[in-house]
Write a protein that holds these residues in place. Structure first.
Motif, PDB file in Angstrom:
ATOM      1  N   LYS A   1      -3.382   1.323  13.205  1.00 51.86           N
ATOM      2  CA  LYS A   1      -2.154   0.940  12.504  1.00 51.86           C
ATOM      3  C   LYS A   1      -2.035   1.510  11.083  1.00 51.86           C
ATOM      4  N   THR A   2      -2.945   2.408  10.695  1.00 55.99           N
ATOM      5  CA  THR A   2      -2.897   2.937   9.334  1.00 55.99           C
ATOM      6  C   THR A   2      -1.592   3.656   9.041  1.00 55.99           C
ATOM      7  N   CYS A   3      -1.071   4.416  10.006  1.00 55.69           N
ATOM      8  CA  CYS A   3       0.168   5.164   9.773  1.00 55.69           C
ATOM      9  C   CYS A   3       1.334   4.230   9.499  1.00 55.69           C
ATOM     10  N   ASP A   4       1.384   3.122  10.222  1.00 53.36           N
ATOM     11  CA  ASP A   4       2.458   2.137  10.044  1.00 53.36           C
ATOM     12  C   ASP A   4       2.387   1.511   8.650  1.00 53.36           C
ATOM     13  N   ILE A   5       1.164   1.442   8.107  1.00 54.95           N
ATOM     14  CA  ILE A   5       0.947   0.805   6.812  1.00 54.95           C
ATOM     15  C   ILE A   5       1.147   1.779   5.649  1.00 54.95           C
ATOM     16  N   LYS A   6       0.562   2.964   5.741  1.00 53.80           N
ATOM     17  CA  LYS A   6       0.433   3.850   4.572  1.00 53.80           C
ATOM     18  C   LYS A   6       1.553   4.884   4.441  1.00 53.80           C
ATOM     19  N   ASP A   7       2.334   5.110   5.498  1.00 47.71           N
ATOM     20  CA  ASP A   7       3.397   6.110   5.404  1.00 47.71           C
ATOM     21  C   ASP A   7       4.290   5.822   4.194  1.00 47.71           C
ATOM     22  N   PRO A   8       4.445   6.785   3.275  1.00 48.75           N
ATOM     23  CA  PRO A   8       5.121   6.507   1.999  1.00 48.75           C
ATOM     24  C   PRO A   8       6.542   5.972   2.127  1.00 48.75           C
ATOM     25  N   THR A   9       7.288   6.430   3.127  1.00 47.80           N
ATOM     26  CA  THR A   9       8.669   5.989   3.278  1.00 47.80           C
ATOM     27  C   THR A   9       8.829   4.942   4.385  1.00 47.80           C
ATOM     28  N   GLN A  10       7.713   4.498   4.963  1.00 45.40           N
ATOM     29  CA  GLN A  10       7.737   3.553   6.087  1.00 45.40           C
ATOM     30  C   GLN A  10       8.615   4.086   7.220  1.00 45.40           C
ATOM     31  N   ASN A  11       8.501   5.393   7.438  1.00 40.88           N
ATOM     32  CA  ASN A  11       9.281   6.058   8.473  1.00 40.88           C
ATOM     33  C   ASN A  11       8.591   5.996   9.832  1.00 40.88           C
TER      34      ASN A  11
ATOM     35  N   LYS B   1       6.797  17.775   1.588  1.00 40.86           N
ATOM     36  CA  LYS B   1       7.285  18.311   0.323  1.00 40.86           C
ATOM     37  C   LYS B   1       6.682  17.604  -0.881  1.00 40.86           C
ATOM     38  N   LEU B   2       6.609  16.286  -0.839  1.00 39.93           N
ATOM     39  CA  LEU B   2       6.180  15.526  -2.011  1.00 39.93           C
ATOM     40  C   LEU B   2       4.697  15.159  -2.005  1.00 39.93           C
ATOM     41  N   TYR B   3       4.142  14.938  -0.788  1.00 38.46           N
ATOM     42  CA  TYR B   3       2.781  14.399  -0.710  1.00 38.46           C
ATOM     43  C   TYR B   3       1.831  15.265   0.105  1.00 38.46           C
ATOM     44  N   ASP B   4       2.285  16.454   0.512  1.00 36.71           N
ATOM     45  CA  ASP B   4       1.476  17.361   1.341  1.00 36.71           C
ATOM     46  C   ASP B   4       1.044  16.686   2.646  1.00 36.71           C
ATOM     47  N   ALA B   5       1.952  15.934   3.250  1.00 42.41           N
ATOM     48  CA  ALA B   5       1.751  15.312   4.562  1.00 42.41           C
ATOM     49  C   ALA B   5       0.449  14.516   4.647  1.00 42.41           C
ATOM     50  N   PRO B   6       0.349  13.399   3.936  1.00 42.33           N
ATOM     51  CA  PRO B   6      -0.903  12.641   3.918  1.00 42.33           C
ATOM     52  C   PRO B   6      -1.286  12.054   5.262  1.00 42.33           C
ATOM     53  N   GLU B   7      -0.330  11.947   6.204  1.00 40.31           N
ATOM     54  CA  GLU B   7      -0.658  11.423   7.524  1.00 40.31           C
ATOM     55  C   GLU B   7      -1.685  12.281   8.253  1.00 40.31           C
ATOM     56  N   GLN B   8      -1.787  13.565   7.845  1.00 39.41           N
ATOM     57  CA  GLN B   8      -2.819  14.431   8.409  1.00 39.41           C
ATOM     58  C   GLN B   8      -4.221  13.970   8.034  1.00 39.41           C
ATOM     59  N   ARG B   9      -4.325  13.237   6.896  1.00 33.99           N
ATOM     60  CA  ARG B   9      -5.641  12.866   6.380  1.00 33.99           C
ATOM     61  C   ARG B   9      -5.951  11.379   6.520  1.00 33.99           C
ATOM     62  N   TYR B  10      -4.943  10.506   6.397  1.00 38.61           N
ATOM     63  CA  TYR B  10      -5.298   9.090   6.492  1.00 38.61           C
ATOM     64  C   TYR B  10      -5.529   8.649   7.931  1.00 38.61           C
ATOM     65  N   CYS B  11      -5.005   9.353   8.913  1.00 40.89           N
ATOM     66  CA  CYS B  11      -5.240   8.984  10.302  1.00 40.89           C
ATOM     67  C   CYS B  11      -6.677   9.325  10.696  1.00 40.89           C
TER      68      CYS B  11
ATOM     69  N   ASP C   1       0.806  -1.224   0.000  1.00 41.95           N
ATOM     70  CA  ASP C   1       0.000   0.000   0.000  1.00 41.95           C
ATOM     71  C   ASP C   1       0.839   1.275   0.000  1.00 41.95           C
ATOM     72  N   HIS C   2       1.935   1.284   0.750  1.00 38.89           N
ATOM     73  CA  HIS C   2       2.717   2.522   0.859  1.00 38.89           C
ATOM     74  C   HIS C   2       3.402   2.892  -0.446  1.00 38.89           C
ATOM     75  N   THR C   3       3.523   1.937  -1.374  1.00 39.90           N
ATOM     76  CA  THR C   3       4.176   2.232  -2.657  1.00 39.90           C
ATOM     77  C   THR C   3       3.225   2.861  -3.661  1.00 39.90           C
ATOM     78  N   GLN C   4       1.945   2.913  -3.324  1.00 37.71           N
ATOM     79  CA  GLN C   4       0.950   3.313  -4.312  1.00 37.71           C
ATOM     80  C   GLN C   4       0.566   4.782  -4.260  1.00 37.71           C
ATOM     81  N   ILE C   5       0.985   5.518  -3.256  1.00 39.78           N
ATOM     82  CA  ILE C   5       0.558   6.898  -3.123  1.00 39.78           C
ATOM     83  C   ILE C   5       1.252   7.789  -4.149  1.00 39.78           C
ATOM     84  N   GLY C   6       0.508   8.755  -4.692  1.00 38.11           N
ATOM     85  CA  GLY C   6       1.032   9.635  -5.727  1.00 38.11           C
ATOM     86  C   GLY C   6       1.474  10.983  -5.188  1.00 38.11           C
ATOM     87  N   ARG C   7       2.246  11.686  -5.974  1.00 31.65           N
ATOM     88  CA  ARG C   7       2.742  13.000  -5.552  1.00 31.65           C
ATOM     89  C   ARG C   7       1.638  14.049  -5.652  1.00 31.65           C
TER      90      ARG C   7
END
Length: 548
Positions: free
Chosen positions: A521-531, A484-494, A425-431
């Motif tokens: 656990k969504t953040c652990d899954i969807k974070d684009p860089t698995q950070n 910078k690249l994704y406009d901080a999607p963690e603000q929205r998927y959480c 899932d984390h590889t699928q997010i677009g810029r």
């Protein structure tokens, strides 16, 4: 040598969900049948059994029937049989139904029950304790313990009373070590210890990645004239455009309706908010009609395994095994996983009992995996294995048609030779430059709500002065990459408002409101860089769901 106290068991089980409790019960049943003693302990990070359990749920009693043939005489919570089964395709203002005749028979819900899965686990816990199982709620397994040869020795619970800065508060208590011949991991989807075990033992060497959906759920008290016990509705289509998923609405006992929305986490648009999609879904005239005039009484969210058969990792390793959603046995088209989770726990228990009876310990339970792969779990999941990746690949309309065709052929035993693959899932997010922000409607406070008032209804609580359990591998990445690249999607998927970008001294900074975390656990899954790495907080923290 550790200075922590330790306790010895034959089997330690991490997680008091359907899988973990079924495994514990089956172990004790076998011991009783064979006239021998066996020590079984279940650890549960929630404040009580069921506190962290969230599911639709329409339950297939197949596994319960195997575990307790007399379950109807045991005051089971399965009291509301399905009476009406509908599948709607929603447009913006209208809907049309998919006739039941077009669906393979296994998709029908005759003989199933609309119920709170949290209450099912509480009932299972009562049965387990009556058999002598020791259950410890409020104790989170924080660390896997290993023998010198690398086999799993057990787990350690987290220290209590550690301050945010790492110092010990006056109420400090060190964790406890629990040693076992075999340790079962039944943590649910994206378990934090399971994730480490998959890495250490390379359990995904022969399987594809697991993929997930985020389920956001509410419980409503509805007017008596609207309540139809056993009415089950599933939806697809609107409001999703750049993602796929669907809604559910189940009329349960006591005048309540459980409703929710699942968004597949392989979506590309970084501006999607699964929580807001759920709120928007409720405004559809057909959904509004089911709950309007009622009162929302509970809220929660949880990630769901959606990978199916081709995403199941190797299940056994030296000293331990994965069971339930730690492995990923959800039947996605049926929207059911508790029966397969329970069955996996029972099969693991039988393999472990056989090994213990032969006085073995810490080896690999070689009979467990073949038992799963020759069971009705495998029969179910092989039939539907292409449904989720088909919809992910071709979208809701074409993907659904293909999935239906594929499932019919497999159910008729005309086995299709293809197995579609997943992408993490984390590889699928677009810029962000390829998408536009989504203008979600403001909540009205009657039908639709904001995230913070929702979290309040989840009864979520964490001891504030403790280390933040949402850890960052690199503190710079949220701004230098995600913003910078994704406009901080963690603000929205959480779905709990944990993450927000704030200005500090004229520069953006990621604020982590860990107190709000509902352990989805969504953040652990969807974070684009698995950070983002979700680790267990102090035991007893998190949501306290009453009957979700």
């Amino acid at each position: 040598m550790s200075d922590r106290e330790s306790m010895e068991y034959d089997v330690v089980i991490v997680g008091a969900g359907p899988a973990g409790l079924s495994a514990a019960i089956r172990l004790k049943q076998l011991a009783e049948e064979k006239g021998r003693e066996i020590g079984v302990c279940v650890l549960e990070k929630g404040s009580e059994v069921g506190a962290h359990i969230l599911s639709g749920a329409v339950v297939d009693p197949k596994a319960i029937e195997e575990l307790f043939p007399d379950w109807r005489d045991r005051d089971s919570p399965l009291t509301v049989p399905v009476t009406d089964n509908l599948h709607w395709v929603l447009t913006r203002k209208g809907k049309w139904s998919i006739p039941t005749i077009f669906m393979p028979p296994f998709m029908h819900n005759e003989g199933k029950y609309s119920v709170s899965l949290g209450n099912v686990t509480r009932w299972l816990a009562q049965q387990a304790e009556a058999l002598g199982v020791e259950i410890f709620p409020g104790f989170a397994a924080a660390e896997v313990l290993f023998n010198p040869d690398g086999s799993v020795k057990g787990v350690a619970t987290g220290d209590m009373g550690v301050a945010r800065d790492g110092t010990h508060r006056p109420d400090y208590q060190p964790g406890m070590e629990l040693h076992a011949r075999y340790t079962f991991f039944a943590e649910g989807a994206r378990g934090h210890l399971t994730k480490e075990l998959v890495r250490i033992f390379d359990l995904r060497k022969e399987s594809g990645p697991q993929v997930y959906g985020l389920g956001v759920k509410e419980l409503w008290d509805v007017p008596a004239e609207k309540h139809q016990p056993g009415r089950v509705i599933h939806t697809q289509g609107w409001p999703l455009d750049d993602a796929w998923g669907g809604g559910f609405l189940y009329h349960q006992a006591n005048g309540q309706v459980a409703l929710g929305f699942v968004t597949a986490l392989d979506y590309k648009n970084p501006y999607i908010s699964p929580f807001e999609e759920f709120q928007r879904w409720k405004t559809h005239p057909a959904i509004r009609a089911e709950i309007e005039g009622g009162k929302r009484v509970s809220y929660g969210a949880r990630a769901i395994n959606e990978g199916g058969w081709q995403a199941i990792p190797r299940l056994a390793f030296p000293g331990g095994a994965l069971i339930g959603c730690s492995a990923g046995f959800v039947n996605v088209p049926r929207i059911k996983g508790s029966h397969t989770a329970m069955k996996s726990g029972m099969l693991a228990a039988e393999a472990a009992f056989e090994a213990i009876a032969a006085d073995r310990r810490f080896d690999t339970l070689e009979s467990y995996e073949p038992a799963v792969r020759s069971s009705w779990i495998a029969d179910e999941l092989k039939i539907v294995r292409n449904a989720q990746p088909a919809v992910a690949k071709w979208g809701s309309t074409i993907g659904t048609v293909f999935a239906g065709f594929d499932m019919w052929l497999n159910w008729l035993k005309l086995r299709t030779p293809w197995t579609l693959k997943h992408h993490a899932d984390h590889t699928q997010i677009g810029r962000k430059e390829h998408y536009h922000p989504i203008a979600y409607p403001k909540p009205d406070g009657k039908l639709t709500f904001d995230r913070l008032s929702s979290v309040f209804l989840s009864n979520t609580n964490h001891e504030e002065d403790q280390p933040i359990h949402l850890t960052l591998k690199d503190a710079e990445v949220p701004i230098s990459v995600n913003l910078k690249l994704y406009d901080a999607p963690e603000q929205r998927y959480c779905p709990a408002g944990v993450y927000e970008i704030v200005e500090e001294a004229g520069s953006p900074r990621l604020q982590i409101n860990a107190q709000n975390c509902v352990h989805c656990k969504t953040c652990d899954i969807k974070d684009p860089t698995q950070n983002i790495n979700w680790v267990v907080p102090e035991g007893g923290g998190g949501p306290n769901y009453p009957n979700m």
